[in-house]
Design a protein around this motif. Structure first.
Motif, PDB file in Angstrom:
ATOM      1  N   SER A 108     -13.980  20.067   5.005  1.00 11.89           N
ATOM      2  CA  SER A 108     -13.481  19.880   3.163  1.00 11.89           C
ATOM      3  C   SER A 108     -12.952  18.065   3.078  1.00 11.89           C
ATOM      4  N   SER A 109     -11.952  18.527   4.108  1.00  9.31           N
ATOM      5  CA  SER A 109     -10.796  16.715   3.991  1.00  9.31           C
ATOM      6  C   SER A 109     -10.997  16.446   5.228  1.00  9.31           C
ATOM      7  N   VAL A 110     -10.353  14.818   5.137  1.00 11.25           N
ATOM      8  CA  VAL A 110     -10.027  14.570   6.076  1.00 11.25           C
ATOM      9  C   VAL A 110      -8.747  13.823   6.228  1.00 11.25           C
ATOM     10  N   ALA A 111      -7.696  13.818   6.867  1.00 11.04           N
ATOM     11  CA  ALA A 111      -6.323  13.776   7.149  1.00 11.04           C
ATOM     12  C   ALA A 111      -5.584  12.886   7.466  1.00 11.04           C
ATOM     13  N   PHE A 112      -5.294  11.596   7.233  1.00 13.68           N
ATOM     14  CA  PHE A 112      -5.084   9.847   8.169  1.00 13.68           C
ATOM     15  C   PHE A 112      -3.775  10.400   8.663  1.00 13.68           C
ATOM     16  N   VAL A 113      -2.976   9.983   9.647  1.00 12.71           N
ATOM     17  CA  VAL A 113      -1.726  10.132  10.166  1.00 12.71           C
ATOM     18  C   VAL A 113      -0.901   9.557  10.191  1.00 12.71           C
ATOM     19  N   ASP A 114      -0.115   8.306   9.700  1.00 16.32           N
ATOM     20  CA  ASP A 114       0.851   7.888  10.543  1.00 16.32           C
ATOM     21  C   ASP A 114       1.401   7.320  11.824  1.00 16.32           C
ATOM     22  N   GLU A 115       0.935   8.165  12.618  1.00 19.41           N
ATOM     23  CA  GLU A 115       1.200   8.405  13.560  1.00 19.41           C
ATOM     24  C   GLU A 115       2.449   7.918  14.232  1.00 19.41           C
ATOM     25  N   TYR A 116       2.151   6.169  14.401  1.00 19.63           N
ATOM     26  CA  TYR A 116       3.598   5.414  14.841  1.00 19.63           C
ATOM     27  C   TYR A 116       4.146   4.798  14.197  1.00 19.63           C
ATOM     28  N   SER A 117       4.524   5.200  12.899  1.00 25.32           N
ATOM     29  CA  SER A 117       4.800   4.466  12.147  1.00 25.32           C
ATOM     30  C   SER A 117       4.633   3.002  11.975  1.00 25.32           C
ATOM     31  N   ASP A 118       3.554   2.974  11.700  1.00 23.87           N
ATOM     32  CA  ASP A 118       3.686   1.351  11.885  1.00 23.87           C
ATOM     33  C   ASP A 118       2.444   1.131  10.375  1.00 23.87           C
ATOM     34  N   ASN A 156      21.983   0.553  -1.121  1.00 24.68           N
ATOM     35  CA  ASN A 156      21.176  -0.300  -0.743  1.00 24.68           C
ATOM     36  C   ASN A 156      20.034  -0.328   0.313  1.00 24.68           C
ATOM     37  N   ALA A 157      19.375  -1.528   0.414  1.00 24.64           N
ATOM     38  CA  ALA A 157      18.478  -1.230   1.292  1.00 24.64           C
ATOM     39  C   ALA A 157      18.945  -1.672   2.665  1.00 24.64           C
ATOM     40  N   ALA A 158      19.184  -0.994   4.066  1.00 26.34           N
ATOM     41  CA  ALA A 158      19.460  -0.645   5.363  1.00 26.34           C
ATOM     42  C   ALA A 158      19.023  -2.269   6.016  1.00 26.34           C
ATOM     43  N   LEU A 159      19.981  -2.873   6.176  1.00 23.98           N
ATOM     44  CA  LEU A 159      20.267  -3.994   7.121  1.00 23.98           C
ATOM     45  C   LEU A 159      19.975  -3.456   8.540  1.00 23.98           C
ATOM     46  N   GLU A 160      19.952  -2.492   9.183  1.00 23.18           N
ATOM     47  CA  GLU A 160      19.347  -2.269  10.888  1.00 23.18           C
ATOM     48  C   GLU A 160      17.899  -1.903  10.716  1.00 23.18           C
ATOM     49  N   GLN A 161      17.309  -0.897   9.515  1.00 23.39           N
ATOM     50  CA  GLN A 161      16.216  -0.631   9.266  1.00 23.39           C
ATOM     51  C   GLN A 161      15.384  -2.073   8.201  1.00 23.39           C
ATOM     52  N   ILE A 162      15.746  -2.577   7.601  1.00 24.29           N
ATOM     53  CA  ILE A 162      15.078  -3.546   7.237  1.00 24.29           C
ATOM     54  C   ILE A 162      14.065  -5.135   8.748  1.00 24.29           C
ATOM     55  N   ALA A 163      15.973  -5.160   9.315  1.00 23.79           N
ATOM     56  CA  ALA A 163      15.426  -6.134  10.275  1.00 23.79           C
ATOM     57  C   ALA A 163      14.816  -5.362  11.745  1.00 23.79           C
ATOM     58  N   GLY A 164      14.548  -4.100  12.242  1.00 26.99           N
ATOM     59  CA  GLY A 164      13.674  -3.591  12.913  1.00 26.99           C
ATOM     60  C   GLY A 164      12.277  -3.369  12.450  1.00 26.99           C
ATOM     61  N   VAL A 165      12.063  -3.231  10.791  1.00 23.53           N
ATOM     62  CA  VAL A 165      10.730  -3.338  10.554  1.00 23.53           C
ATOM     63  C   VAL A 165      10.455  -5.104  10.384  1.00 23.53           C
ATOM     64  N   LEU A 166      10.880  -5.310   9.880  1.00 21.74           N
ATOM     65  CA  LEU A 166      10.494  -7.324  10.515  1.00 21.74           C
ATOM     66  C   LEU A 166      10.298  -7.550  11.248  1.00 21.74           C
ATOM     67  N   THR A 167      10.787  -7.093  11.888  1.00 20.50           N
ATOM     68  CA  THR A 167      11.130  -7.824  14.036  1.00 20.50           C
ATOM     69  C   THR A 167       9.574  -6.687  14.408  1.00 20.50           C
ATOM     70  N   GLU A 168       9.192  -5.854  14.105  1.00 22.26           N
ATOM     71  CA  GLU A 168       8.777  -4.267  15.014  1.00 22.26           C
ATOM     72  C   GLU A 168       7.640  -4.525  14.212  1.00 22.26           C
TER      73      GLU A 168
END
Lengths: 269, 351
Positions: free
Chosen positions: B142-152, A228-240
């Motif tokens: 040729s191409s440009v790659a965009f990176v989600d460096e900070y996972s945001d 399922n969706a992981a609680l700790e990940q959901i809480a982290g993403v929603l907050t962060e």
């Protein structure tokens, strides 16, 4: 924005094949979930038998701040068993896709609506607070989902769970569906998703971005198949990422995940 | 949406850098990964040179990752690479330093296909987009790659931002998601849905890239793109991962050994009636098999199914007694009930 987390580690999480929590583990996990600050704990299915009932009764009697919910089919005997265990929060689940109605229950839309209405009324007769679950909603006709929501609202249910039972939603689609349903549903929605394509966190998030205010999750994402969706990940993403409030004390999550991980260890036979 | 997706593999590069793959392993894994889908391999120039020194490697589908440095451009060219990926911070392209400009000029002069990998957020002002367009045109990027460096990034953002960038930029766009927030696969699918044809992936999601198998299956079954999924994808991914010192978690989406294991009464009853009630794709699609586990959550249908498999006949009332004993035993031993244990319980009830 406040997002309510409905934890189902002890119900859907424990349904991961081969997993067994002992009574003591269930109670310890419930207490830890309560400390962490989840809105509700879906503790299990009383209809599973006397040993499960005993474990669930102990959780109900633990005096937790979180709601403690029993999962039920839309069957009077199941609901009665939950009430006899001491539950006052009752979740009643019905399948809503044609696939499930036709091949699993061999029933009709009309019959399932009636069964749901009867079950909710029956549970309400004991003074219980009711939530309704819609199994396989992501493969169901949206209009029928809304009919179920209307029937649930009419009979006094408090909110409705939209289940992506086989994990077949993708986030942009989830967002579009939820945007429509948030506007049309007479009841608040809870999103409940599975991780078959690795999209459980993203689908939960997309539903919340579309206006859904309740999310179901399990600790470490345990659950049927890929989980399922992981609680700790959901809480982290929603907050962060979004600054939403979840009521979850993230400092306590490592202890909780450790506790659940330990309880997930199987005894070697 | 483009129907012709190119998966830019990061697994091989990770294996070279972290596992010190030998030439034969390199070639073997490269072939294995190439059999999954249409692939291009991103490998750092340093790693590539090391493996080239050890023997013949086909560099046709390999893109060498280099710093914006003319010496690295020359080395990539000498190594037989026709494609390079130049890492640039999103802040740097606005005011190109002389050595960076020289590296790009050299790459162009040597006929290399140059991709720019831009780190940082991909929300650009109009002025910066204009500068990027100028850079692309001047150096025939040729191409440009965009990176989600900070996972945001989230999928809605990724979809919208990449849709916009594709309209503004005069070259194809690539997307490289990162999984720090658990959204990498979703972002890669969002990128594909926006029209991006090249996405970075790694088998099993190693190094925090989107999991190759999840993106491929998601593109095929959720976005409905006409992509072929190898029938042995699970074992193939497991083997690739074993070469780079990784194992597959049993519940890993798409390739985990337990993703078709069912125990709960409702689910076993369901898959027995019609498997797609609780499985969106069949085990055969990915080369796995279904398992019925007998345990605490089993129901009557599961016991009946297992007894049938074991050629045991019991009266319905006896099945219910066996079921109670099964649940009780599973709770006591905190583990599922084996076939042998089930047979013993049946014997107890029958006698």
């Amino acid at each position: 924005m406040k997002i309510r987390i409905v934890d189902t580690t002890l119900r859907d999480g424990e349904q991961a094949a081969g997993l067994v929590f002992s009574q003591a583990e269930k109670l310890a996990i419930a207490r830890a979930l309560d400390r962490v600050g989840v809105f509700a704990i879906e503790a299990g299915t009383p209809a599973m038998g006397v040993e499960e009932q005993s474990a669930l009764q102990a959780i109900v009697e633990a005096g937790l701040s979180a709601r403690v919910i029993a999962w039920n089919r839309a069957v009077r005997q199941d609901i009665l068993t939950s009430v006899q265990c001491g539950f006052s929060f009752i979740h009643i689940s019905v399948p809503v896709s044609e696939l499930h109605l036709t091949y699993k229950l061999k029933t009709t839309r009309e019959a399932i609506l009636q069964q749901l209405a009867d079950s909710v009324a029956y549970a309400r007769s004991f003074g219980c607070t009711i939530s309704v679950g819609t199994e396989d909603a992501s493969r169901a006709d949206e209009a029928f989902f809304l009919q179920v929501a209307e029937a649930a609202a009419r009979t006094g249910a408090e909110y409705i769970r939209y289940s992506d039972t086989v994990g077949c939603l993708e986030p942009l689609q989830t967002y579009e569906i939820m945007q429509r349903l948030v506007k049309k549903s007479p009841l608040p929605l809870e999103i409940h998703v599975h991780n078959d394509f690795g999209l459980a966190t993203a689908n939960t998030l997309a539903a919340i971005q579309a206006g859904v205010l309740m999310a179901s999750a399990t600790v470490c994402g345990i659950g049927e198949r890929a989980g399922n969706a992981a609680l700790e990940q959901i809480a982290g993403v929603l907050t962060e990422l979004y600054g939403h409030e979840t009521g979850i004390d993230r400092k306590l999550l490592p202890d909780l995940t450790r506790l659940v991980a330990q309880a997930c260890q199987k005894n070697s036979q | 949406m483009k129907t012709d997706v190119i998966f830019i593999d990061q697994t091989l590069g990770y294996g070279l850098e972290h596992q010190g793959l030998g030439t034969s392993e390199f070639i073997y894994i490269q072939r294995k990964i190439a059999a999954l889908a249409q692939v291009m391999f991103d490998v750092s120039l340093q790693s590539l040179v090391a493996v080239l020194d050890c023997g013949a490697v086909a560099v046709k589908d390999i893109r060498a990752g280099i710093a914006p440095d003319a010496r690295q451009v020359a080395l990539a060219h000498q190594s037989g690479c026709s494609k390079v990926k130049v890492n640039l911070n999103a802040m740097d392209f606005c005011n190109l330093a002389a050595p960076v400009a020289e590296a790009l000029r050299q790459a162009r002069a040597r006929g290399l296909a140059v991709s720019l990998q831009l780190t940082g957020n991909c929300q650009y002002s109009s002025a910066r987009l204009l500068q990027l367009c100028w850079l692309i045109s001047k150096y025939e990027i040729s191409s440009v790659a965009f990176v989600d460096e900070y996972s945001d990034h989230d999928p809605l953002f990724t979809y919208g931002a990449l849709l916009n960038l594709q309209q503004q930029l005069p070259c194809p766009i690539e997307y490289c998601g990162k999984n720090g927030s658990g959204l990498a696969t979703a972002n890669a699918l969002g990128a594909i849905k926006s029209g991006v044809a090249c996405v970075a992936v790694a088998v099993g999601g190693v190094a925090g890239y989107p999991a190759f198998e999840e993106v491929l299956m998601g593109a095929r079954f959720l976005l409905k793109l006409p992509l072929a999924v190898p029938a042995n994808i699970a074992t193939c991914c497991e083997e690739i991962l074993s070469y780079i010192g990784q194992c597959v978690q049993p519940t890993k989406p798409i390739i985990g050994s337990d993703i078709f294991a069912h125990e709960s009464g409702i689910h076993v009853d369901g898959v027995n009636k019609k498997s797609d009630l609780y499985e969106f794709f069949t085990p055969e699609t990915v080369g796995l098999s279904r398992k019925i586990v007998i345990g605490k959550h089993s129901g009557k249908a599961a016991i009946e199914l297992k007894l049938k498999e074991l050629n045991i006949f019991l009266q319905p009332t006896a099945v219910l007694t066996v079921l109670e004993k099964v649940r009780s035993l599973a709770i006591r031993q905190k583990a599922p009930v084996s076939d042998l244990q089930l047979q013993k319980l049946v014997h107890e009830v029958a006698s």
